[in-house]
Design an enzyme around this catalytic site. Structure first.
Site, short mmCIF file in Angstrom:
data_model
loop_
_atom_site.label_atom_id
_atom_site.label_comp_id
_atom_site.label_asym_id
_atom_site.label_seq_id
_atom_site.Cartn_x
_atom_site.Cartn_y
_atom_site.Cartn_z
N HIS A 155 2.00 -0.51 -6.76
CA HIS A 155 1.32 -0.61 -5.46
C HIS A 155 0.29 -1.76 -5.49
CE1 HIS A 155 -1.13 0.58 -2.06
NE2 HIS A 155 -0.66 1.80 -1.95
N GLU A 255 4.17 -3.97 -2.11
CA GLU A 255 4.43 -3.04 -3.20
C GLU A 255 5.91 -3.06 -3.57
OE1 GLU A 255 2.90 0.76 -1.80
OE2 GLU A 255 1.57 -0.35 -0.47
C1 BG6 Z 1 0.63 2.84 1.03
C2 BG6 Z 1 1.22 3.74 2.06
O1 BG6 Z 1 1.57 2.60 0.04
O2 BG6 Z 1 -0.51 3.44 0.44
C3 BG6 Z 1 0.16 4.07 3.11
O3 BG6 Z 1 2.34 3.12 2.66
C4 BG6 Z 1 -1.08 4.65 2.44
O4 BG6 Z 1 0.68 5.00 4.05
C5 BG6 Z 1 -1.54 3.68 1.36
O5 BG6 Z 1 -2.08 4.86 3.41
C6 BG6 Z 1 -2.79 4.14 0.59
O6 BG6 Z 1 -2.58 5.40 0.07
P1 BG6 Z 1 -3.76 6.15 -0.68
O7 BG6 Z 1 -3.23 7.50 -1.04
O8 BG6 Z 1 -4.09 5.33 -1.90
O9 BG6 Z 1 -4.92 6.21 0.29
#
Ligand code: BG6
Length: 290
Positions: A155, A255
């Site tokens: 990510h 990502e």
């Molecule tokens: C992304 C998702 O990968 O991560 C989003 O597509 C999400 O929907 C984002 O809001 C952040 O996620 P988190 O759990 O780290 O707040």
């Protein structure tokens, strides 16, 4: 040089410096939270208000989403993006390959705690190579006697100078699920960001590239046919405790994933590796490289 460091609050990380780059990797989550090539601005974005403390996810760098990406498919009480990013990983090896390249391998294995929320025996290995390029390889091994399916993401949060000038190429004519609206679309030309963007692209033909005023970031991948592009924009950014209100202007997530139909089913003994190789070209510290 590889140094083992601990903050006063007990948060442990590895700091790497070689002739090509400087990086920091937290043992919690196997989380790379800083990468900066020599003479370049930081590649990865890290929130100024991110938690760097045990048990709390880091906002920025490269969280490892595993064994599910996004919400758990059937149980909303389980953590978004799985448990790997909040688990303590074990450092297997850390070595300088040469003066410009350092390789770190981290491991996460099933435990009494993991079996309670994901009832499968597994081994997860994350190899991070810090050099002129940044390379990451996430290997899932099925150590169980039954098959299982994973979805996952490297990510990556990229630092950008000004989101209004950013474009992302490589996705033209690719279909995507817009998870803000739930609609399916086909990408027309380059991606630009002027609102909340949360999309899962399918059948992605890597490499893809992120361009801002100062550089191009090229992202290649293997073991993946999907990718997520995410920017929370004004309201979501404001609502997140670990992001400053205007943070959305200086970050964009691209990502490398195994999401939706790109989830992988592994038989007992089988393994799958998801890789991302990231390199920069173009302008370096305000100078155009000819
Ligand atoms: C992304 C998702 O990968 O991560 C989003 O597509 C999400 O929907 C984002 O809001 C952040 O996620 P988190 O759990 O780290 O707040």
């Amino acid at each position: 040089m590889i140094e083992h460091k601990t903050f006063a609050n007990g948060f442990r990380y590895i700091e790497i410096s070689n002739n090509a780059a400087h990086a920091k990797i937290a043992l919690q989550g196997g989380h790379l939270f800083h990468f900066e090539a020599v003479n370049q601005p930081p590649l990865l974005w890290l929130s100024k208000t991110s938690f760097l403390e045990t048990g709390k996810a880091i906002r920025g760098g490269v969280p490892i989403c595993w064994p599910w990406f996004g919400k758990h498919p059937t149980d909303n009480t389980l953590p978004q993006h799985g448990f790997a990013r909040n688990s303590d990983w074990h450092l297997l090896t850390a070595e300088d390959i040469d003066a410009h390249t350092t390789k770190v391998v981290l491991q996460l294995q099933y435990s009494v705690e993991s079996l309670k929320i994901w009832p499968h025996a597994f081994e997860l290995l994350l190899a991070i190579t810090v050099g002129e390029h940044l390379s990451m390889a996430l290997t899932t091994r099925n150590c169980d006697n039954q098959e299982f399916t994973i979805t996952a993401a490297l990510h990556s949060y990229f630092a950008v100078e000004d989101i209004s000038t950013v474009s992302v190429s490589g996705f033209a004519d690719t279909s995507y699920l817009d998870t803000v609206t739930g609609e399916e679309h086909i990408q027309q030309g380059i991606i630009t960001i002027d609102q909340e963007v949360d999309r899962i692209y399918r059948q992605v033909a890597y490499p893809v590239s992120l361009h801002d005023q100062r550089r191009a970031v090229d992202i290649d991948a293997s073991g993946s046919t999907s990718a997520v592009v995410w920017n929370p924009w004004v309201e979501k950014c404001h609502a997140m405790a670990d992001m400053e209100d205007d943070s959305y202007k200086t970050m964009l997530c691209i990502e490398t994933t195994n999401a939706l139909e790109d989830g992988r089913r592994l038989s007992p003994g089988q393994e799958h590796t998801l890789t991302s190789d990231i390199s920069c070209s173009g302008i370096v510290m305000g100078r155009v490289i000819l």
